[in-house]
Design an enzyme around this catalytic site. Structure first.
Site, PDB file in Angstrom:
ATOM      1  N   TRP A  82       7.671  34.473  40.524  1.00  0.00           N
ATOM      2  CA  TRP A  82       6.350  33.873  40.270  1.00  0.00           C
ATOM      3  C   TRP A  82       6.058  33.845  38.766  1.00  0.00           C
ATOM      4  O   TRP A  82       5.424  32.917  38.263  1.00  0.00           O
ATOM      5  CB  TRP A  82       5.276  34.685  41.002  1.00  0.00           C
ATOM      6  CG  TRP A  82       3.871  34.298  40.646  1.00  0.00           C
ATOM      7  CD1 TRP A  82       3.143  33.277  41.154  1.00  0.00           C
ATOM      8  CD2 TRP A  82       3.016  34.953  39.695  1.00  0.00           C
ATOM      9  NE1 TRP A  82       1.888  33.245  40.594  1.00  0.00           N
ATOM     10  CE2 TRP A  82       1.782  34.265  39.686  1.00  0.00           C
ATOM     11  CE3 TRP A  82       3.166  36.060  38.856  1.00  0.00           C
ATOM     12  CZ2 TRP A  82       0.718  34.640  38.874  1.00  0.00           C
ATOM     13  CZ3 TRP A  82       2.114  36.439  38.043  1.00  0.00           C
ATOM     14  CH2 TRP A  82       0.905  35.722  38.064  1.00  0.00           C
ATOM     15  N   HIS A  83       6.562  34.858  38.047  1.00  0.00           N
ATOM     16  CA  HIS A  83       6.253  34.933  36.618  1.00  0.00           C
ATOM     17  C   HIS A  83       6.946  33.838  35.809  1.00  0.00           C
ATOM     18  O   HIS A  83       6.441  33.432  34.759  1.00  0.00           O
ATOM     19  CB  HIS A  83       6.656  36.303  36.060  1.00  0.00           C
ATOM     20  CG  HIS A  83       5.646  37.368  36.321  1.00  0.00           C
ATOM     21  ND1 HIS A  83       5.645  38.128  37.467  1.00  0.00           N
ATOM     22  CD2 HIS A  83       4.572  37.803  35.602  1.00  0.00           C
ATOM     23  CE1 HIS A  83       4.638  38.978  37.441  1.00  0.00           C
ATOM     24  NE2 HIS A  83       3.955  38.797  36.329  1.00  0.00           N
ATOM     25  N   GLY A  84       8.093  33.381  36.245  1.00  0.00           N
ATOM     26  CA  GLY A  84       8.757  32.370  35.436  1.00  0.00           C
ATOM     27  C   GLY A  84       9.981  31.794  36.111  1.00  0.00           C
ATOM     28  O   GLY A  84      10.594  32.424  36.974  1.00  0.00           O
TER      29      GLY A  84
END
Length: 471
Positions: free
Chosen positions: A319-321
């Site tokens: 989700w972060h990247g």
């Protein structure tokens, strides 16, 4: 538009003055919040705004359908598919295409896969998570179908749209419909805003300059330099993001919303479990409630629980990247949490802390292990690739460069200040609130003016963007 710019200061002063008068009438106030949020978001890009509006309208139509049909599950699946697909296209398309191209190339299979010029809209991960949790809550009948106006204000609410905190719909709506109910204390708001400015404007901006080059070219730095760069990044991401949360909460207070706890001195943690109860709290709770528990949580035995933990952290990392390094970062934390749980189970049979010598050293030992683990994992988080992260880690153990370059007393001072905030942040806030509560308007004005002046003088000419804007 960054919270730390004069442009935003002017924008918010006008917003706040109008809000004071409009709060007395709920519906006009909601319309005002919606308009001001759309204006705020449009400062980044009108295309981003069009995507936000499209996603909001489509999701509201799906939400309405959920409440009038006998087959609720199909609209839940449609909603989840749409939102995961939305994220997949605008955030992960090039990652998947590039990965597939490399795989086919390795297998000597010709392909015509094309990368696209796609820029992920600001805050897409945050507002998509809010949309998904709202849909799931409605499906589980924890929420009634809101009005279109309430829903759009919740999704687009400007203090939280770019980087959270991830507000829960139920609490948000209750405050949205009673904007005068929350009677904020001006001392509390002042503390939040000054704390956020100091962390972001001064500390984060300073640390930013010390972390960029070592992560770009770790081969050119000694082991001590790389170790200091890793510690500096641990400090940087903490003050950068908690500074943003403080500012978002301070602004929300002035608009009639209670602050959402998002950080609680995370580097005090003595275990990885405790760290995730203190770090980015709104995201941790979101992952627990909408990923870990739906996967089965700890209901089906320990093996299943460990698999669910690993999957949850992998999703959290991704989700972060859009990069393998973020997946590795999530996997490291997933495996770390599994080891943490196994250790807890073992401790029930072998009482290490009951041994006199070990009981006094145990907290220090656990803190060092936890902090080193988290700091090493951040290397994957901030590196451009997993290969670059491995070079960085190897350089910490053994570097061919012997020249020490991080010989700056200012850096050590800033790290010491971040440590002070981390270990005594709550006490410092209480002390400042007490001082600020002195019933002398002249004293309060002079104190706040001096602090603002100091923050501005210590800060740089150009403040780098918030790290979490990238996610």
């Amino acid at each position: 538009m960054l919270f730390t710019t004069y442009q935003f200061l002017l924008f918010f002063i006008i917003t706040f003055i109008i809000a004071i008068f409009l709060k007395r009438k709920v519906v006009p106030y909601k319309i005002f919040l919606l308009l001001i949020s759309l204006i705020f978001y449009s400062f980044w890009n009108f295309s981003f705004l069009a995507l936000l509006v499209t996603s909001t309208i489509v999701n509201y139509l799906l939400l309405q359908s959920l409440f009038v049909t006998n087959d609720r599950q199909i609209f839940l699946i449609m909603g989840l598919t749409f939102n995961i697909g939305f994220l997949g296209v605008f955030k992960y398309y090039n990652f998947f295409t590039d990965t597939l191209f490399n795989l086919l190339n390795t297998l000597n299979i010709q392909s015509n896969l094309q990368l696209l010029q796609i820029i992920a809209p600001v805050g897409v991960s945050f507002y998509t998570f809010r949309i998904i949790s709202h849909l799931v809550d409605c499906y589980n009948q924890k929420l009634e179908c809101p009005s279109f106006l309430d829903y759009t204000v919740y999704i687009t609410y400007f203090p939280q749209i770019a980087s959270g905190p991830i507000a829960r719909a139920k609490e948000f709506y209750s405050q949205l419909n009673s904007p005068n109910k929350y009677d904020y204390q001006i001392e509390e708001v002042t503390t939040l805003i000054l704390s956020g400015l100091f962390k972001k404007y001064t500390l984060s901006s300073f640390l930013f300059n010390f972390t960029q080059l070592p992560f770009l070219s770790p081969q050119q730095y000694s082991s001590i330099d790389l170790s200091l760069a890793a510690i500096s990044y641990s400090c940087l991401i903490y003050v950068d993001f908690s500074g943003y949360s403080d500012l978002a909460n301070g602004i929300s207070c002035l608009l009639g919303f209670k602050p959402i706890p998002n950080f609680n001195m995370p580097y005090r943690a003595l275990s990885l479990q405790e760290f995730w109860r203190r770090w980015h709290i709104s995201l941790s709770e979101w992952l627990r409630d909408y990923v870990y528990i739906p996967l089965g949580g700890n209901k089906n035995g320990k093996f299943s629980k460990y698999i669910n933990l690993l999957l949850t952290m992998l999703i959290g990392g991704f989700w972060h990247g859009a990069g393998l390094n973020f997946i590795v970062w999530g996997a490291i934390h997933g495996l770390g949490l599994i080891v943490n749980h196994l250790w807890q189970d073992l401790s029930k049979f072998v009482r290490f802390t009951k041994i006199p010598f070990l009981s006094s050293l145990a907290p220090i030992f656990f803190w060092v292990i936890t902090f080193c683990f988290i700091t090493c994992s951040w290397i994957f988080f901030n590196s451009s690739s997993s290969e670059s992260a491995m070079i960085f880690l190897y350089g910490i153990i053994h570097s061919e460069v012997n020249t020490f370059q991080f010989n700056f007393w200012q850096l050590y001072l800033v790290i010491a200040i971040v440590a002070l905030i981390n270990f005594y942040g709550n006490q410092l806030n209480k002390l400042f609130l007490t001082v600020l509560s002195v019933k002398s308007l002249l004293f309060q004005v002079v104190l706040v003016s001096l602090l603002v002046y100091s923050i501005l003088m210590l800060g740089p000419n150009t403040v780098p963007p918030f790290i979490y804007f990238n996610f």
